[in-house]
Design a protein around this motif. Structure first.
Motif, PDB file in Angstrom:
ATOM      1  N   PHE A  79      89.298  66.442   2.865  1.00  0.00           N
ATOM      2  CA  PHE A  79      89.324  67.323   4.504  1.00  0.00           C
ATOM      3  C   PHE A  79      87.279  66.890   3.524  1.00  0.00           C
ATOM      4  N   THR A  80      86.400  67.135   5.257  1.00  0.00           N
ATOM      5  CA  THR A  80      85.517  66.470   4.984  1.00  0.00           C
ATOM      6  C   THR A  80      84.776  66.982   5.944  1.00  0.00           C
ATOM      7  N   GLN A  81      83.129  67.362   5.924  1.00  0.00           N
ATOM      8  CA  GLN A  81      82.444  68.279   7.250  1.00  0.00           C
ATOM      9  C   GLN A  81      80.589  67.010   6.697  1.00  0.00           C
ATOM     10  N   GLY A  82      80.471  65.575   7.104  1.00  0.00           N
ATOM     11  CA  GLY A  82      79.157  65.366   7.031  1.00  0.00           C
ATOM     12  C   GLY A  82      77.978  66.029   8.057  1.00  0.00           C
ATOM     13  N   THR A  83      78.449  67.180   8.448  1.00  0.00           N
ATOM     14  CA  THR A  83      76.983  67.579   9.389  1.00  0.00           C
ATOM     15  C   THR A  83      77.053  68.817   8.118  1.00  0.00           C
ATOM     16  N   GLY A  84      75.463  68.607   7.902  1.00  0.00           N
ATOM     17  CA  GLY A  84      74.987  70.084   6.839  1.00  0.00           C
ATOM     18  C   GLY A  84      75.137  71.266   7.346  1.00  0.00           C
ATOM     19  N   SER A  85      75.046  71.225   9.176  1.00  0.00           N
ATOM     20  CA  SER A  85      74.653  73.038   9.597  1.00  0.00           C
ATOM     21  C   SER A  85      76.506  73.323   9.193  1.00  0.00           C
ATOM     22  N   LYS A  86      77.160  72.729   9.561  1.00  0.00           N
ATOM     23  CA  LYS A  86      78.751  72.527   9.952  1.00  0.00           C
ATOM     24  C   LYS A  86      79.356  72.415   8.714  1.00  0.00           C
ATOM     25  N   GLN A  87      78.965  72.676   7.260  1.00  0.00           N
ATOM     26  CA  GLN A  87      79.343  72.299   5.918  1.00  0.00           C
ATOM     27  C   GLN A  87      79.735  73.882   5.451  1.00  0.00           C
ATOM     28  N   PRO A  88      80.835  74.533   4.685  1.00  0.00           N
ATOM     29  CA  PRO A  88      81.182  75.371   4.384  1.00  0.00           C
ATOM     30  C   PRO A  88      80.638  75.366   3.282  1.00  0.00           C
ATOM     31  N   THR A  89      80.571  77.176   2.501  1.00  0.00           N
ATOM     32  CA  THR A  89      79.770  77.644   1.323  1.00  0.00           C
ATOM     33  C   THR A  89      80.687  77.439   0.172  1.00  0.00           C
ATOM     34  N   TYR A  90      81.289  76.858  -0.882  1.00  0.00           N
ATOM     35  CA  TYR A  90      81.954  77.261  -2.518  1.00  0.00           C
ATOM     36  C   TYR A  90      81.316  78.071  -3.027  1.00  0.00           C
ATOM     37  N   ARG A  91      82.283  78.952  -2.493  1.00  0.00           N
ATOM     38  CA  ARG A  91      82.165  80.182  -3.679  1.00  0.00           C
ATOM     39  C   ARG A  91      82.505  80.009  -4.730  1.00  0.00           C
ATOM     40  N   ALA A  92      81.983  80.218  -5.783  1.00  0.00           N
ATOM     41  CA  ALA A  92      82.368  80.081  -7.143  1.00  0.00           C
ATOM     42  C   ALA A  92      83.011  81.202  -7.589  1.00  0.00           C
ATOM     43  N   SER A  93      82.927  82.571  -7.527  1.00  0.00           N
ATOM     44  CA  SER A  93      83.501  83.873  -7.362  1.00  0.00           C
ATOM     45  C   SER A  93      83.820  84.568  -6.569  1.00  0.00           C
ATOM     46  N   THR A  94      84.508  85.126  -6.058  1.00  0.00           N
ATOM     47  CA  THR A  94      84.721  86.051  -4.462  1.00  0.00           C
ATOM     48  C   THR A  94      85.923  87.287  -5.157  1.00  0.00           C
ATOM     49  N   ALA A  95      84.765  88.422  -4.870  1.00  0.00           N
ATOM     50  CA  ALA A  95      85.394  89.488  -5.483  1.00  0.00           C
ATOM     51  C   ALA A  95      87.030  90.241  -4.926  1.00  0.00           C
ATOM     52  N   ALA A  96      86.546  89.840  -3.400  1.00  0.00           N
ATOM     53  CA  ALA A  96      88.001  89.996  -2.870  1.00  0.00           C
ATOM     54  C   ALA A  96      89.553  89.284  -3.327  1.00  0.00           C
ATOM     55  N   TYR A  97      89.105  87.955  -3.808  1.00  0.00           N
ATOM     56  CA  TYR A  97      90.283  86.757  -4.441  1.00  0.00           C
ATOM     57  C   TYR A  97      90.377  87.118  -6.283  1.00  0.00           C
ATOM     58  N   ASN A  98      90.252  87.829  -6.594  1.00  0.00           N
ATOM     59  CA  ASN A  98      90.238  88.299  -7.987  1.00  0.00           C
ATOM     60  C   ASN A  98      88.942  87.799  -8.395  1.00  0.00           C
ATOM     61  N   ASN A  99      87.763  87.454  -8.212  1.00  0.00           N
ATOM     62  CA  ASN A  99      87.009  86.274  -9.131  1.00  0.00           C
ATOM     63  C   ASN A  99      87.098  85.068  -8.749  1.00  0.00           C
ATOM     64  N   LYS A 100      88.445  85.125  -8.583  1.00  0.00           N
ATOM     65  CA  LYS A 100      88.301  83.148  -8.200  1.00  0.00           C
ATOM     66  C   LYS A 100      87.632  82.747  -6.671  1.00  0.00           C
ATOM     67  N   PRO A 101      87.305  80.926  -6.884  1.00  0.00           N
ATOM     68  CA  PRO A 101      86.665  80.195  -6.719  1.00  0.00           C
ATOM     69  C   PRO A 101      87.970  80.459  -4.749  1.00  0.00           C
ATOM     70  N   THR A 102      86.355  80.083  -4.286  1.00  0.00           N
ATOM     71  CA  THR A 102      87.039  79.965  -2.242  1.00  0.00           C
ATOM     72  C   THR A 102      85.992  79.495  -1.697  1.00  0.00           C
ATOM     73  N   VAL A 103      85.885  78.773  -0.397  1.00  0.00           N
ATOM     74  CA  VAL A 103      85.574  77.938   0.543  1.00  0.00           C
ATOM     75  C   VAL A 103      85.447  79.627   1.669  1.00  0.00           C
ATOM     76  N   GLN A 104      83.964  79.588   1.846  1.00  0.00           N
ATOM     77  CA  GLN A 104      83.800  80.550   3.247  1.00  0.00           C
ATOM     78  C   GLN A 104      83.039  79.614   4.560  1.00  0.00           C
ATOM     79  N   GLY A 105      84.044  80.049   5.107  1.00  0.00           N
ATOM     80  CA  GLY A 105      83.282  79.900   6.473  1.00  0.00           C
ATOM     81  C   GLY A 105      82.034  80.735   7.265  1.00  0.00           C
ATOM     82  N   ASP A 106      81.043  80.712   8.051  1.00  0.00           N
ATOM     83  CA  ASP A 106      79.618  81.054   8.415  1.00  0.00           C
ATOM     84  C   ASP A 106      80.084  81.636   9.684  1.00  0.00           C
ATOM     85  N   GLY A 107      81.357  81.748  10.249  1.00  0.00           N
ATOM     86  CA  GLY A 107      81.840  82.116  10.793  1.00  0.00           C
ATOM     87  C   GLY A 107      81.152  82.210  12.810  1.00  0.00           C
TER      88      GLY A 107
END
Length: 195
Positions: A14-42
């Motif tokens: 899965f790829t995204q070459g446009t920087g402004s459209k790249q989701p954010t990798y979260r190393a720790s997400t509280a709602a996911y038991n502090n495990k990693p997720t990929v987050q969109g900006d909406g």
């Protein structure tokens, strides 16, 4: 810019070459038991993967959440042809679509959930955290790759939600010997309760 495709069809990622459209990798997400997720900006973020066209039945397994209940939001879609969509219906109920909208009776929420959607024409089903919440016709359109965190081509983003797992199957994953271990992994890793 890239999320590894670890499936049996392991390329492309899965790829995204446009920087402004790249989701954010979260190393720790509280709602996911502090495990990693990929987050969109909406607004514009999404990742896409183009693979050989598939015909139904197709199962989509997704562990994720909506970031907002405002309006209709999307967790995934196909690559270019709008199908195999998991979304909330006007911010109120869960729904799936492959040519026909199959809307569930369950209230939509912003919690992490395990969605298992079987796309198989009039025999389609929607499971949420192990409970079937809808069955019926979701359409018979095939799948031409995948988009996550938005609609095909990024036309509508998901409201800032998170994804931890996404997979496409051409046979029933819940019937596999590994399914019980997968459910246990989802529960213990991300703190979900799955029936």
């Amino acid at each position: 810019s890239s999320w590894r495709n670890g499936g049996s069809v392991g390329t492309p990622n899965f790829t995204q070459g446009t920087g402004s459209k790249q989701p954010t990798y979260r190393a720790s997400t509280a709602a996911y038991n502090n495990k990693p997720t990929v987050q969109g900006d909406g607004t514009a973020d999404f990742l896409a993967c183009n693979f050989d066209d598939l015909t139904q039945p197709i199962w989509v397994v997704l562990l994720g959440n909506y970031g907002s209940t405002s309006g209709t939001r999307y967790l995934c879609d196909a690559h270019t042809v709008q199908s195999h969509i998991i979304y909330n219906n006007s911010g109120t109920t869960n729904a799936m679509y492959a040519g026909v909208a199959l809307v569930t009776s369950a209230d939509m929420n912003t919690n992490p959930n395990l969605h298992v959607c079987k796309f198989n024409g009039a025999s389609s089903t929607y499971q949420l955290n192990g409970t079937t919440i809808a069955s019926g016709n979701a359409g018979a359109v095939g799948m031409d790759g995948a988009t996550i965190l938005a609609r095909a081509g990024g036309s509508t983003a998901n409201g800032g939600g998170h994804l931890a797992y996404y997979a496409v199957f051409t046979s029933d994953p819940t019937a596999q010997a590994e399914w019980a271990s997968f459910v246990t992994w989802a529960e213990t890793t991300y703190g979900l309760t799955i029936a």
